[in-house]
Design a protein around this motif. Sequence first.
Motif, PDB file in Angstrom:
ATOM      1  N   ASP A 615      29.540  33.945  50.179  1.00  0.00           N
ATOM      2  CA  ASP A 615      28.853  35.176  49.764  1.00  0.00           C
ATOM      3  C   ASP A 615      29.321  35.538  48.352  1.00  0.00           C
ATOM      4  O   ASP A 615      30.294  36.253  48.149  1.00  0.00           O
ATOM      5  N   TYR A 616      28.609  35.007  47.350  1.00  0.00           N
ATOM      6  CA  TYR A 616      29.047  35.163  45.967  1.00  0.00           C
ATOM      7  C   TYR A 616      29.017  36.613  45.498  1.00  0.00           C
ATOM      8  O   TYR A 616      29.832  37.031  44.672  1.00  0.00           O
ATOM      9  N   ILE A 617      28.063  37.376  46.014  1.00  0.00           N
ATOM     10  CA  ILE A 617      27.979  38.785  45.617  1.00  0.00           C
ATOM     11  C   ILE A 617      29.209  39.540  46.118  1.00  0.00           C
ATOM     12  O   ILE A 617      29.859  40.291  45.378  1.00  0.00           O
ATOM     13  N   LYS A 618      29.568  39.312  47.398  1.00  0.00           N
ATOM     14  CA  LYS A 618      30.737  39.984  47.976  1.00  0.00           C
ATOM     15  C   LYS A 618      32.015  39.550  47.261  1.00  0.00           C
ATOM     16  O   LYS A 618      32.889  40.379  46.946  1.00  0.00           O
ATOM     17  N   LEU A 619      32.130  38.241  46.977  1.00  0.00           N
ATOM     18  CA  LEU A 619      33.308  37.749  46.261  1.00  0.00           C
ATOM     19  C   LEU A 619      33.438  38.408  44.896  1.00  0.00           C
ATOM     20  O   LEU A 619      34.533  38.772  44.459  1.00  0.00           O
ATOM     21  N   GLY A 620      32.286  38.547  44.205  1.00  0.00           N
ATOM     22  CA  GLY A 620      32.303  39.179  42.886  1.00  0.00           C
ATOM     23  C   GLY A 620      32.733  40.628  42.946  1.00  0.00           C
ATOM     24  O   GLY A 620      33.491  41.110  42.088  1.00  0.00           O
ATOM     25  N   GLU A 621      32.261  41.343  43.986  1.00  0.00           N
ATOM     26  CA  GLU A 621      32.637  42.751  44.135  1.00  0.00           C
ATOM     27  C   GLU A 621      34.146  42.884  44.393  1.00  0.00           C
ATOM     28  O   GLU A 621      34.813  43.758  43.822  1.00  0.00           O
ATOM     29  N   ILE A 622      34.688  41.996  45.256  1.00  0.00           N
ATOM     30  CA  ILE A 622      36.122  42.062  45.567  1.00  0.00           C
ATOM     31  C   ILE A 622      36.951  41.746  44.331  1.00  0.00           C
ATOM     32  O   ILE A 622      37.942  42.426  44.027  1.00  0.00           O
ATOM     33  N   GLN A 623      36.538  40.706  43.585  1.00  0.00           N
ATOM     34  CA  GLN A 623      37.286  40.339  42.390  1.00  0.00           C
ATOM     35  C   GLN A 623      37.268  41.464  41.354  1.00  0.00           C
ATOM     36  O   GLN A 623      38.269  41.716  40.668  1.00  0.00           O
ATOM     37  N   ALA A 624      36.116  42.152  41.241  1.00  0.00           N
ATOM     38  CA  ALA A 624      36.017  43.269  40.292  1.00  0.00           C
ATOM     39  C   ALA A 624      36.997  44.386  40.667  1.00  0.00           C
ATOM     40  O   ALA A 624      37.637  44.998  39.794  1.00  0.00           O
ATOM     41  N   GLN A 625      37.141  44.651  41.992  1.00  0.00           N
ATOM     42  CA  GLN A 625      38.086  45.666  42.444  1.00  0.00           C
ATOM     43  C   GLN A 625      39.526  45.249  42.130  1.00  0.00           C
ATOM     44  O   GLN A 625      40.353  46.065  41.726  1.00  0.00           O
ATOM     45  N   ILE A 626      39.817  43.939  42.339  1.00  0.00           N
ATOM     46  CA  ILE A 626      41.166  43.438  42.046  1.00  0.00           C
ATOM     47  C   ILE A 626      41.485  43.590  40.563  1.00  0.00           C
ATOM     48  O   ILE A 626      42.570  44.057  40.182  1.00  0.00           O
ATOM     49  N   ASP A 627      40.511  43.213  39.697  1.00  0.00           N
ATOM     50  CA  ASP A 627      40.720  43.315  38.252  1.00  0.00           C
ATOM     51  C   ASP A 627      41.004  44.752  37.836  1.00  0.00           C
ATOM     52  O   ASP A 627      41.889  45.021  37.008  1.00  0.00           O
ATOM     53  N   GLU A 628      40.247  45.683  38.418  1.00  0.00           N
ATOM     54  CA  GLU A 628      40.434  47.095  38.066  1.00  0.00           C
ATOM     55  C   GLU A 628      41.807  47.590  38.522  1.00  0.00           C
ATOM     56  O   GLU A 628      42.517  48.291  37.776  1.00  0.00           O
ATOM     57  N   LEU A 629      42.203  47.203  39.760  1.00  0.00           N
ATOM     58  CA  LEU A 629      43.503  47.636  40.270  1.00  0.00           C
ATOM     59  C   LEU A 629      44.645  47.051  39.448  1.00  0.00           C
ATOM     60  O   LEU A 629      45.638  47.731  39.161  1.00  0.00           O
ATOM     61  N   GLU A 630      44.519  45.773  39.055  1.00  0.00           N
ATOM     62  CA  GLU A 630      45.584  45.143  38.278  1.00  0.00           C
ATOM     63  C   GLU A 630      45.751  45.799  36.909  1.00  0.00           C
ATOM     64  O   GLU A 630      46.872  45.922  36.400  1.00  0.00           O
ATOM     65  N   MET A 631      44.634  46.251  36.306  1.00  0.00           N
ATOM     66  CA  MET A 631      44.733  46.961  35.035  1.00  0.00           C
ATOM     67  C   MET A 631      45.439  48.303  35.227  1.00  0.00           C
ATOM     68  O   MET A 631      46.296  48.701  34.426  1.00  0.00           O
ATOM     69  N   GLU A 632      45.122  48.995  36.339  1.00  0.00           N
ATOM     70  CA  GLU A 632      45.778  50.271  36.629  1.00  0.00           C
ATOM     71  C   GLU A 632      47.272  50.063  36.914  1.00  0.00           C
ATOM     72  O   GLU A 632      48.103  50.894  36.528  1.00  0.00           O
ATOM     73  N   ILE A 633      47.614  48.945  37.593  1.00  0.00           N
ATOM     74  CA  ILE A 633      49.021  48.654  37.879  1.00  0.00           C
ATOM     75  C   ILE A 633      49.804  48.447  36.585  1.00  0.00           C
ATOM     76  O   ILE A 633      50.932  48.941  36.425  1.00  0.00           O
ATOM     77  N   LEU A 634      49.191  47.732  35.626  1.00  0.00           N
ATOM     78  CA  LEU A 634      49.850  47.526  34.332  1.00  0.00           C
ATOM     79  C   LEU A 634      50.104  48.856  33.630  1.00  0.00           C
ATOM     80  O   LEU A 634      51.176  49.084  33.046  1.00  0.00           O
ATOM     81  N   GLU A 635      49.114  49.747  33.669  1.00  0.00           N
ATOM     82  CA  GLU A 635      49.274  51.064  33.035  1.00  0.00           C
ATOM     83  C   GLU A 635      50.376  51.866  33.730  1.00  0.00           C
ATOM     84  O   GLU A 635      51.187  52.534  33.073  1.00  0.00           O
ATOM     85  N   ASP A 636      50.403  51.796  35.098  1.00  0.00           N
ATOM     86  CA  ASP A 636      51.440  52.523  35.836  1.00  0.00           C
ATOM     87  C   ASP A 636      52.824  51.966  35.547  1.00  0.00           C
ATOM     88  O   ASP A 636      53.814  52.717  35.446  1.00  0.00           O
ATOM     89  N   MET A 637      52.914  50.624  35.403  1.00  0.00           N
ATOM     90  CA  MET A 637      54.211  50.016  35.090  1.00  0.00           C
ATOM     91  C   MET A 637      54.704  50.448  33.710  1.00  0.00           C
ATOM     92  O   MET A 637      55.895  50.698  33.503  1.00  0.00           O
ATOM     93  N   GLU A 638      53.754  50.540  32.771  1.00  0.00           N
ATOM     94  CA  GLU A 638      54.117  50.997  31.428  1.00  0.00           C
ATOM     95  C   GLU A 638      54.635  52.436  31.484  1.00  0.00           C
ATOM     96  O   GLU A 638      55.644  52.783  30.848  1.00  0.00           O
TER      97      GLU A 638
END
Length: 651
Positions: A615-638
């Motif tokens: 399910d490429y659409i579902k995979l894309g949605e999950i990956q987009a959420q991961i990317d957003e969370l990882e960016m927020e984690i970097l900001e929180d770590m800073e």
Amino acid sequence: MLYQISNGCVAFADNTVLEHINFEIRNTEKIAIVGRNGCGKTTLLKLISGEVDLTKRDSDEDVFIAKSGRPEIGYLRQIAFDDINLPMEKEVRKAFAHIENMKAEIDRLASELEYDHSEQKVKSYTNLMDNFEAIGGYFYEKEYEVLIQKFGFSEEDKKKPLSEFSGGQQTKIAFIKLLLSKPDILLLDEPTNHLDVETIEWLEGYIKNYPKAVVVVSHDRMFLDNIVDVVYEIEHHTARRYPGNYTNFVKRKQELYDKQLKDYKAQQKEIERLETIAIKFKNKPTKASMAQSKLKAIEHMDKIEKPDAFDTKTFHANFKPLMETGNDVLFVKDLEIGYDRPLSTVSIDIKKGDKVGILGGNGLGKSTFLKTIINEIPALSGSYKYGVNVQIGYFDQQMAMYTSEKQVIDDLWDEFPNLTQTQVRNLLGAFLFSGDDVFKKVSMLSGGEKVRLALCKIFKRQPNVLILDEPTNHMDIVGKETLEAMLKEFPGTLIFVSHDRYFVKQVSNKLLVFENGTTKEYRFGYDDYMEQVAKQREANGDMVKFSGKGTSDVKPVKEKDAEEVMTAAKSSYNFGKEKSKLERRLKKVEDALHDKETKTDELKDMLADPAIQSDYIKLGEIQAQIDELEMEILEDMEEWENISTELEQYQ
């Protein structure tokens, strides 16, 4: 007064573009320059930037340009990078050269303070730190990352050489560099062109909070309403200043015109009355002096000029469809669109008379959807079905790029050979092609002229369903208002894509919004959409706006020993209270980090689930959420590191 033009005139050979221009930039004003296409807006920007000089005049008027100090003026000129093989990151970061030099000097002084605690050394360090803060030194890295992201570039793009980017992308890169350079006067010519709605909204916040002056040329009325506090209109070769935003300018201009016309008519009536008396009694000896006094009264009047009529020349077409559709116009069910990969899935039921506006970011499938439903490209899956008697009129962005060596009159006549020459000329005249204009070659037309020619052909065919992709590109504000009125009165069905939010709001009664592989319908138009977006942002706590100084309110990292020296130099304050506050902030950040890291791990486990591997659409949605969370984690770590560093100083 930061900048002033007095009685300015710009002429090229015998062609006077601007005259009697009085223009001022005060402090941090946000100024709009508006007017018809070709009126001289870009010429005025070039005059301010110094690319164009004032034309010398023989009059007694004071003609000059005055500046307060030596303000730095930034203008997005034609792209001319020194080295197109340079990575994008290095080119953009040239804007930070002065900040990074200052940072290096701060580091050098901090090292010296470890063994030299002299008053002069501390003072030098403190002054430099204050200057560093004043120019945004603590925020420039964050601002750099935000701009790269908001303009649609990825981490991988940073490493690419400039030569690998398209012309439009290179323009965006130059725009980012200009914004980061923070000139005292920022000149922007159509900055919202080719930006999606989300980026335009972000840019509004950036410019509104920009700490210096901005002068912008734009046909985007909502953009102007949201950012400017002064409007200069260029009309009949000269400019007039109106305080307030664009909507206030439109209202005020009409009020001033009405008042001047009323005063002019009243004065003309009085002049006519006095002249009648003078003519009637001038030959009567006993009344001659009275007649003469009436003529002198006319001579001594401060004459009121008749106001120039507004330049509202525009195209027009009163057309009705040849036939009516049934109530069901277009039914779309689980329509998967895209080329080599799915872009989005669309479901919508469009009825007769609906006016459906389509919004969404670039590359999400808006234009692809239109091309799919006119059968220009195949659907990947799903279905769509038209109702009875549907006749489509289609316009896309490529029509403004259309080129031909035919004359305009022949180009139109070849498509409608049954028309007489008079009918063809009348049809072209309705779309502002008159006189010798009809003998221009199509290849020589401007973008706006090509759009008008394409619309002329479409409306002549009298379709009952209009499918339009960015029809207002290349149009000035009067042209947009004209098309708005025509489409609002159109009795058929309309489906259209536009980045012009004001246009969308005025014309549509439904919205279809494309978002990361999915679409959502808003059945009550633009206001319904904005209300739902506001609720969602509030629910997510996403109410912080980007400012010209940066997005973070975290105190920046400072060298431990240097901070101690500075602290000792300043007045004491409540250490216990500040320490407690920092500890609470640290705990809050640690809790947020834990939650986000747990959620990221859960999403990564979902990616490995065999049940959704296909399910490429579902995979894309999950990956987009991961990317957003990882960016927020970097900001929180800073932020965690910054707070921890400060806490160390209280131990």
